[in-house]
Design an enzyme around this catalytic site. Structure first.
Site, PDB file in Angstrom:
ATOM      1  N   ASP A   1       0.832  -1.214   0.000  1.00  0.00           N
ATOM      2  CA  ASP A   1       0.000   0.000   0.000  1.00  0.00           C
ATOM      3  C   ASP A   1       0.861   1.256   0.000  1.00  0.00           C
ATOM      4  O   ASP A   1       2.082   1.190   0.154  1.00  0.00           O
ATOM      5  CB  ASP A   1      -0.968  -0.006   1.196  1.00  0.00           C
ATOM      6  CG  ASP A   1      -0.333  -0.523   2.486  1.00  0.00           C
ATOM      7  OD1 ASP A   1       0.915  -0.526   2.578  1.00  0.00           O
ATOM      8  OD2 ASP A   1      -1.064  -0.926   3.402  1.00  0.00           O
TER       9      ASP A   1
ATOM     10  N   ASP B   1      -8.023  -2.253  13.962  1.00  0.00           N
ATOM     11  CA  ASP B   1      -9.411  -2.408  13.506  1.00  0.00           C
ATOM     12  C   ASP B   1      -9.571  -3.606  12.569  1.00  0.00           C
ATOM     13  O   ASP B   1     -10.604  -3.765  11.928  1.00  0.00           O
ATOM     14  CB  ASP B   1      -9.909  -1.119  12.832  1.00  0.00           C
ATOM     15  CG  ASP B   1      -9.139  -0.777  11.551  1.00  0.00           C
ATOM     16  OD1 ASP B   1      -8.230  -1.549  11.159  1.00  0.00           O
ATOM     17  OD2 ASP B   1      -9.445   0.257  10.937  1.00  0.00           O
TER      18      ASP B   1
ATOM     19  N   HIS C   1      -7.734  -4.360   9.839  1.00  0.00           N
ATOM     20  CA  HIS C   1      -7.361  -4.241   8.421  1.00  0.00           C
ATOM     21  C   HIS C   1      -6.093  -5.034   8.115  1.00  0.00           C
ATOM     22  O   HIS C   1      -5.250  -5.227   8.995  1.00  0.00           O
ATOM     23  CB  HIS C   1      -7.209  -2.769   7.990  1.00  0.00           C
ATOM     24  CG  HIS C   1      -6.047  -2.020   8.575  1.00  0.00           C
ATOM     25  ND1 HIS C   1      -6.162  -0.773   9.152  1.00  0.00           N
ATOM     26  CD2 HIS C   1      -4.725  -2.309   8.658  1.00  0.00           C
ATOM     27  CE1 HIS C   1      -4.986  -0.347   9.549  1.00  0.00           C
ATOM     28  NE2 HIS C   1      -4.088  -1.261   9.264  1.00  0.00           N
TER      29      HIS C   1
ATOM     30  N   GLU D   1      -9.797  -1.391   5.050  1.00  0.00           N
ATOM     31  CA  GLU D   1     -10.462  -1.037   6.294  1.00  0.00           C
ATOM     32  C   GLU D   1     -11.786  -1.795   6.428  1.00  0.00           C
ATOM     33  O   GLU D   1     -12.284  -2.363   5.447  1.00  0.00           O
ATOM     34  CB  GLU D   1     -10.710   0.482   6.309  1.00  0.00           C
ATOM     35  CG  GLU D   1      -9.433   1.325   6.301  1.00  0.00           C
ATOM     36  CD  GLU D   1      -8.705   1.322   7.656  1.00  0.00           C
ATOM     37  OE1 GLU D   1      -8.758   0.320   8.388  1.00  0.00           O
ATOM     38  OE2 GLU D   1      -8.065   2.356   7.964  1.00  0.00           O
TER      39      GLU D   1
END
Ligand code: F6R
Length: 261
Positions: free
Chosen positions: A67, A136, A138, A143
């Site tokens: 990413d 979270d 990811h 996400e």
């Protein structure tokens, strides 16, 4: 899914480096998938040590990053392309151009994402993908709510991720870009072997969902439960909410001699 509980980040790094060393000796032109963030740093340090000791060479290998932030200046130290250069690529012997990342500053982002998918496919796919996990849930920057069938695309970071990553931007959440370009969950799932590492109590809930929760876009890493070869390496703090922790320890302790990660 193989779950390996190790005493600390160094022990985890040593096992992952063993696996990468084995892969590169069997297949010198292997394709690696590289993550950024703090989780893989011990692995990169261990690979550099082994490279300097003459045990491992990346000269024939290629690598694809997961990413990239959108909109950071080319020379920004937290631009993931620069982080990867600093932490691993520039410290070993990858050939020029052998490490590629998504372009977060492309004028035509959808076209750049499609080109990135094509480059991974042209390289024959990723042999071993290193992953971290967000608090979270990811992986890469997929996400919560990400399609389990997603491919490389632009995403908006959650405020939780921006808060988590503010430590890399002098503690300033506003300095963390809002957007990123990330490999999708289906892109990641195409890799031959997924190796996820997580340490510390902040990752315990996400690791619990990843390994033992229901597969759901709410915890995107759970898609890895569908992967035929996924290895999750955690320290005791990150493993603290696993219901079957004792069983995972027993399985690893009594694995057959021929079985590696
Ligand atoms: C970074 C990435 C992210 C991180 C995750 C955990 O390339 O893909 O999924 O792995 O945000 O970050 P750390 O390791 O800093 O806790």
């Amino acid at each position: 899914m193989q779950v390996v509980i190790q005493p600390d980040a160094e022990a985890i790094a040593s096992l992952v480096a063993d696996e990468i060393e084995r892969l590169l000796s069997r297949k010198p032109d292997a394709v690696l998938g590289l993550a950024t963030g703090s989780s893989p740093l011990a692995i990169y340090d261990e690979l550099v040590r082994r490279h300097e000791a003459g045990r491992v060479s990346f000269a024939g290998a290629r690598a694809f990053m997961l990413d990239e932030y959108v909109g950071l200046p080319e020379d920004h130290p937290e631009r993931y392309r620069n982080v990867i250069e600093r932490e691993i690529a520039g410290r070993v012997d990858f050939a020029p151009g052998a490490v590629q990342g998504p372009d977060g500053n492309a004028e035509d982002i959808p076209a750049a994402c499609a080109a990135y998918e094509a480059a991974i496919a042209d390289a024959g796919g990723v042999d071993l993908q290193i992953l971290g996990i967000g608090t979270d849930g990811h992986i890469a920057f997929n996400e919560p709510g990400s399609s389990l069938a997603s491919r490389t695309r632009i995403k908006t970071l959650t405020s939780q991720t921006r808060r988590d990553n503010a430590r890399f931007f002098g503690g300033d959440v506003e300095a963390v870009p809002r957007h990123c370009v990330t490999q999708g969950l289906a892109t990641i799932m195409s890799a031959h072997h997924l190796v996820l590492v997580a340490t510390g109590p902040g990752k315990a809930e996400a690791v619990h969902h990843l390994v033992e929760g229901a597969v759901s876009a709410m915890w995107p890493a759970t898609v890895m439960q569908h992967h035929p070869r996924a290895t999750v390496l955690v320290d005791p703090a990150a493993a603290s909410r696993l219901q079957l922790g004792d069983y995972y320890r027993e399985v690893f302790e009594h694995r057959p001699a021929w079985q590696k990660l």
